[in-house]
Design a protein around this motif. Structure first.
Motif, PDB file in Angstrom:
ATOM      1  N   THR A 149       0.838  -1.211   0.000  1.00 18.60           N
ATOM      2  CA  THR A 149       0.000   0.000   0.000  1.00 18.60           C
ATOM      3  C   THR A 149       0.872   1.261   0.000  1.00 18.60           C
ATOM      4  O   THR A 149       0.487   2.272  -0.579  1.00 18.60           O
ATOM      5  CB  THR A 149      -0.987  -0.025   1.184  1.00 18.60           C
ATOM      6  OG1 THR A 149      -1.777  -1.205   1.063  1.00 18.60           O
ATOM      7  CG2 THR A 149      -1.905   1.176   1.187  1.00 18.60           C
ATOM      8  N   LYS A 174      -4.921  -8.883   9.533  1.00 22.54           N
ATOM      9  CA  LYS A 174      -3.856  -8.120   8.861  1.00 22.54           C
ATOM     10  C   LYS A 174      -2.992  -9.072   8.029  1.00 22.54           C
ATOM     11  O   LYS A 174      -2.853 -10.258   8.356  1.00 22.54           O
ATOM     12  CB  LYS A 174      -3.003  -7.387   9.877  1.00 22.54           C
ATOM     13  CG  LYS A 174      -2.267  -8.346  10.750  1.00 22.54           C
ATOM     14  CD  LYS A 174      -1.212  -7.695  11.575  1.00 22.54           C
ATOM     15  CE  LYS A 174      -0.441  -8.832  12.232  1.00 22.54           C
ATOM     16  NZ  LYS A 174       0.732  -8.474  12.905  1.00 22.54           N
ATOM     17  N   ASN A 224      -8.984  -6.289   0.956  1.00 26.20           N
ATOM     18  CA  ASN A 224     -10.287  -5.601   0.938  1.00 26.20           C
ATOM     19  C   ASN A 224     -10.055  -4.092   0.915  1.00 26.20           C
ATOM     20  O   ASN A 224     -10.192  -3.410   1.925  1.00 26.20           O
ATOM     21  CB  ASN A 224     -11.092  -5.990   2.187  1.00 26.20           C
ATOM     22  CG  ASN A 224     -11.454  -7.460   2.179  1.00 26.20           C
ATOM     23  OD1 ASN A 224     -12.328  -7.886   1.442  1.00 26.20           O
ATOM     24  ND2 ASN A 224     -10.744  -8.243   2.981  1.00 26.20           N
ATOM     25  N   GLU A 277      -7.901  -1.141  19.584  1.00 32.83           N
ATOM     26  CA  GLU A 277      -9.019  -2.093  19.600  1.00 32.83           C
ATOM     27  C   GLU A 277      -9.214  -2.691  18.209  1.00 32.83           C
ATOM     28  O   GLU A 277      -8.571  -2.283  17.267  1.00 32.83           O
ATOM     29  CB  GLU A 277     -10.339  -1.351  19.917  1.00 32.83           C
ATOM     30  CG  GLU A 277     -10.390  -0.607  21.206  1.00 32.83           C
ATOM     31  CD  GLU A 277     -11.639   0.269  21.267  1.00 32.83           C
ATOM     32  OE1 GLU A 277     -12.650  -0.026  20.606  1.00 32.83           O
ATOM     33  OE2 GLU A 277     -11.582   1.291  21.963  1.00 32.83           O
TER      34      GLU A 277
HETATM   35  P1  ATP Z   1       0.945  -3.733   5.363  1.00 30.12           P
HETATM   36  O1  ATP Z   1       1.172  -4.884   4.447  1.00 30.12           O
HETATM   37  O2  ATP Z   1       0.611  -2.475   4.631  1.00 30.12           O
HETATM   38  O3  ATP Z   1       1.981  -3.613   6.382  1.00 30.12           O
HETATM   39  P2  ATP Z   1      -1.154  -5.324   6.211  1.00 30.12           P
HETATM   40  O4  ATP Z   1      -1.148  -5.872   4.841  1.00 30.12           O
HETATM   41  O5  ATP Z   1      -0.747  -6.163   7.346  1.00 30.12           O
HETATM   42  O6  ATP Z   1      -0.364  -3.982   6.189  1.00 30.12           O
HETATM   43  P3  ATP Z   1      -3.655  -4.425   5.621  1.00 30.12           P
HETATM   44  O7  ATP Z   1      -3.549  -5.041   4.266  1.00 30.12           O
HETATM   45  O8  ATP Z   1      -3.650  -2.974   5.737  1.00 30.12           O
HETATM   46  O9  ATP Z   1      -2.553  -4.898   6.591  1.00 30.12           O
HETATM   47  O10 ATP Z   1      -4.880  -5.124   6.312  1.00 30.12           O
HETATM   48  C1  ATP Z   1      -5.329  -4.791   7.572  1.00 30.12           C
HETATM   49  C2  ATP Z   1      -6.827  -4.552   7.494  1.00 30.12           C
HETATM   50  O11 ATP Z   1      -7.319  -4.372   8.812  1.00 30.12           O
HETATM   51  C3  ATP Z   1      -7.192  -3.300   6.717  1.00 30.12           C
HETATM   52  O12 ATP Z   1      -8.357  -3.547   6.006  1.00 30.12           O
HETATM   53  C4  ATP Z   1      -7.456  -2.260   7.796  1.00 30.12           C
HETATM   54  O13 ATP Z   1      -8.351  -1.265   7.402  1.00 30.12           O
HETATM   55  C5  ATP Z   1      -8.033  -3.134   8.880  1.00 30.12           C
HETATM   56  N1  ATP Z   1      -7.814  -2.610  10.215  1.00 30.12           N
HETATM   57  C6  ATP Z   1      -6.826  -1.808  10.641  1.00 30.12           C
HETATM   58  N2  ATP Z   1      -6.967  -1.535  11.946  1.00 30.12           N
HETATM   59  C7  ATP Z   1      -8.080  -2.150  12.359  1.00 30.12           C
HETATM   60  C8  ATP Z   1      -8.740  -2.225  13.602  1.00 30.12           C
HETATM   61  N3  ATP Z   1      -8.278  -1.607  14.681  1.00 30.12           N
HETATM   62  N4  ATP Z   1      -9.868  -2.939  13.662  1.00 30.12           N
HETATM   63  C9  ATP Z   1     -10.335  -3.563  12.576  1.00 30.12           C
HETATM   64  N5  ATP Z   1      -9.735  -3.548  11.380  1.00 30.12           N
HETATM   65  C10 ATP Z   1      -8.616  -2.841  11.259  1.00 30.12           C
END
Ligand code: ATP
Length: 450
Positions: free
Chosen positions: A17, A49, A115, A136
């Motif tokens: 992202t 995540k 998503n 949270e």
């Molecule tokens: P990155 O690869 O960028 O380090 P990631 O891939 O681990 O991050 P994301 O792909 O961003 O994580 O997925 C995490 C998802 O969880 C996203 O849709 C985000 O909007 C959602 N999210 C983030 N914080 C919370 C929260 N506190 N409660 C619920 N959902 C969350």
């Protein structure tokens, strides 16, 4: 206007992202970036995540005041501006179309865990939204309830990316902040092995004192570079943004196709809540304290767990296998030690207790331990006696005479001979993005630039 974007990448099919911050700058050529693009880490305990729960946002408009480099794209430096002079003339509708096109182009829709979402607002949502999203697990509806009237948002698939997008805009750097410069690879190299010269990472680490988490000396591991198939070549984190461009230039290896200099909450411990053990809950991260109440045990997978208690409540603390040498420190703990711990809590329950996944500990007081150094001597024949069994005392193999457990020879080991008081942290190779490194424990930066 403020633009937030999240959840476009996939651990399997790639992308990142953060790459979209530069793509957004390219998609809005008539607007200036106000401040730095943001790379905001949210609750590391959310179950869905992909990796580090990072979300990206930036402010666009017509800028004024001091200018500072925030990106290099196609050989050209892009500058951020200290202040917004006025709004740019791009409508919310137009912005929505441009962002939709970016997600259509870059979103890894084939991955069921991806998503995407984006949010466009004219004002920042209240900071409280960020704190909820870092402490949270919240819903898309929770996030939307904080958005100012007139905000535009779009969710793809289950739309969860809206949560990170809006929380990233809501973050306030006044409490603490760091920076990260992320260099990206040429697209034709994505998915291939990265070429980074290890010696240049070590030299850079020594030359730029305000950078952190560059190189794990104990495990001989380059920490600035990921292993995933994503476009990131490397990312250097630090407290002083002026160090980061020369620090990146000092890294030898493959060509850096572009870079973006983010402001961030990485390395700040903003995910950590202060709580007593009795109040800790799954899916949040805590700083808590107590007395060690069991000897450390090694469990399947090479993890070390130890129990701690406070006011009748108990929890396990775990140093997981990837934390390598940190497990040796945790293995030295003994019942009676007073400790403070920092770490995340999952929903796993063992023997009725939750487990804190240790990021760092502070030994506040090390207990003196009485340890047996020899079995008793037989009072009749002077021979060293043998143990009959755990807690059952001793017997002389010559005359059959018996002795109690407390007749063995003991010595007192002073607490500090076993473990020094002070802070200990998981190694850089296993550090969470949000964990505040001990190197920064006395630092708390706030900044006027957003
Ligand atoms: P990155 O690869 O960028 O380090 P990631 O891939 O681990 O991050 P994301 O792909 O961003 O994580 O997925 C995490 C998802 O969880 C996203 O849709 C985000 O909007 C959602 N999210 C983030 N914080 C919370 C929260 N506190 N409660 C619920 N959902 C969350």
């Amino acid at each position: 206007m403020f633009i937030g974007i999240d959840d476009t990448d996939s651990a399997v099919t790639g992308m990142c992202t953060t790459y979209l911050a530069a793509e957004i700058m390219l998609a809005f050529p008539e607007l200036d970036v106000i401040g730095h693009p943001r790379l905001i880490r949210l609750n590391p305990m959310v179950p869905w995540k992909t990796r580090g729960n990072g979300a990206v946002s930036l402010e666009l408009g017509k800028g004024e005041g001091e200018r500072f480099p925030i990106a290099m794209i196609n050989g050209r430096i892009i500058y951020g501006h200290e202040k917004k002079a006025r709004n740019g003339n791009v409508s919310m509708k137009d912005a929505e179309e441009r962002l939709t096109a970016l997600i259509d182009k870059w979103g890894q829709m084939g991955d069921e865990k991806t998503n995407p979402g984006f949010v466009i607002t004219e004002e920042r949502p209240p900071e409280g939204l960020f704190w909820r999203a870092v402490w949270e697990v919240i819903t898309v509806e929770d996030a939307l309830s904080y958005l100012p009237e007139g905000s535009v948002y779009k969710g793809f698939k289950n739309g969860r990316g809206i949560i990170g997008s809006s929380a990233s805009i809501a973050w306030n750097p006044k409490h603490d902040r760091t920076y990260e410069i992320i260099a990206y690879r040429s697209p034709e190299r994505w998915g291939t092995e990265r070429d980074i010269d290890e010696a240049s990472v070590i030299e850079m680490d020594r030359r730029f004192p305000h950078t952190f988490n560059n190189y794990d000396y104990a495990n001989r591991h380059i920490a600035i570079s990921p292993n995933s198939p994503c476009p990131v070549l490397c990312g250097i984190r630090g407290d002083d943004r002026k160090e980061l461009i020369p620090a990146l230039e000092a890294i030898r290896g493959e060509e850096k196709d572009r870079w973006t200099l983010f402001i961030s909450n990485q390395g700040t411990d903003q995910h950590i809540l202060d709580a007593v053990i009795g109040d800790i809950k799954p899916f949040s991260s805590y700083h808590t304290h107590g007395t060690v109440s069991s000897r450390p045990e090694r469990i399947e997978g090479g993890h070390i767990i130890v129990s701690m208690k406070d006011r009748g409540y108990e929890a396990y603390c775990a140093a997981y296998e990837p934390t390598k040498g940190f497990r040796n420190t945790v293995s030295l703990l003994r019942p009676g030690d007073e400790i403070e711990v920092w770490g995340g809590v999952s929903d796993a329950v063992r023997n009725g207790k939750l487990t804190i996944n240790l990021e760092k500990i502070r030994v506040v007081g090390a207990a003196d331990i009485v340890e047996k150094i020899a079995n008793p001597l037989c009072p009749h024949c002077g021979k060293r006696m043998k143990s009959i069994g755990k807690g059952a005392g001793y017997r002389c193999s010559v005359c059959g005479g018996k002795a109690g457990e407390d007749e063995a020879k003991f010595r007192t080991v002073k607490g500090e001979e076993r473990i020094a008081t002070g802070y200990y942290e998981a190694p850089i190779c296993a550090a969470r993005h949000l964990s505040k490194p001990l190197k920064r424990m006395s630092v708390q930066n706030s900044v006027a630039f957003l």
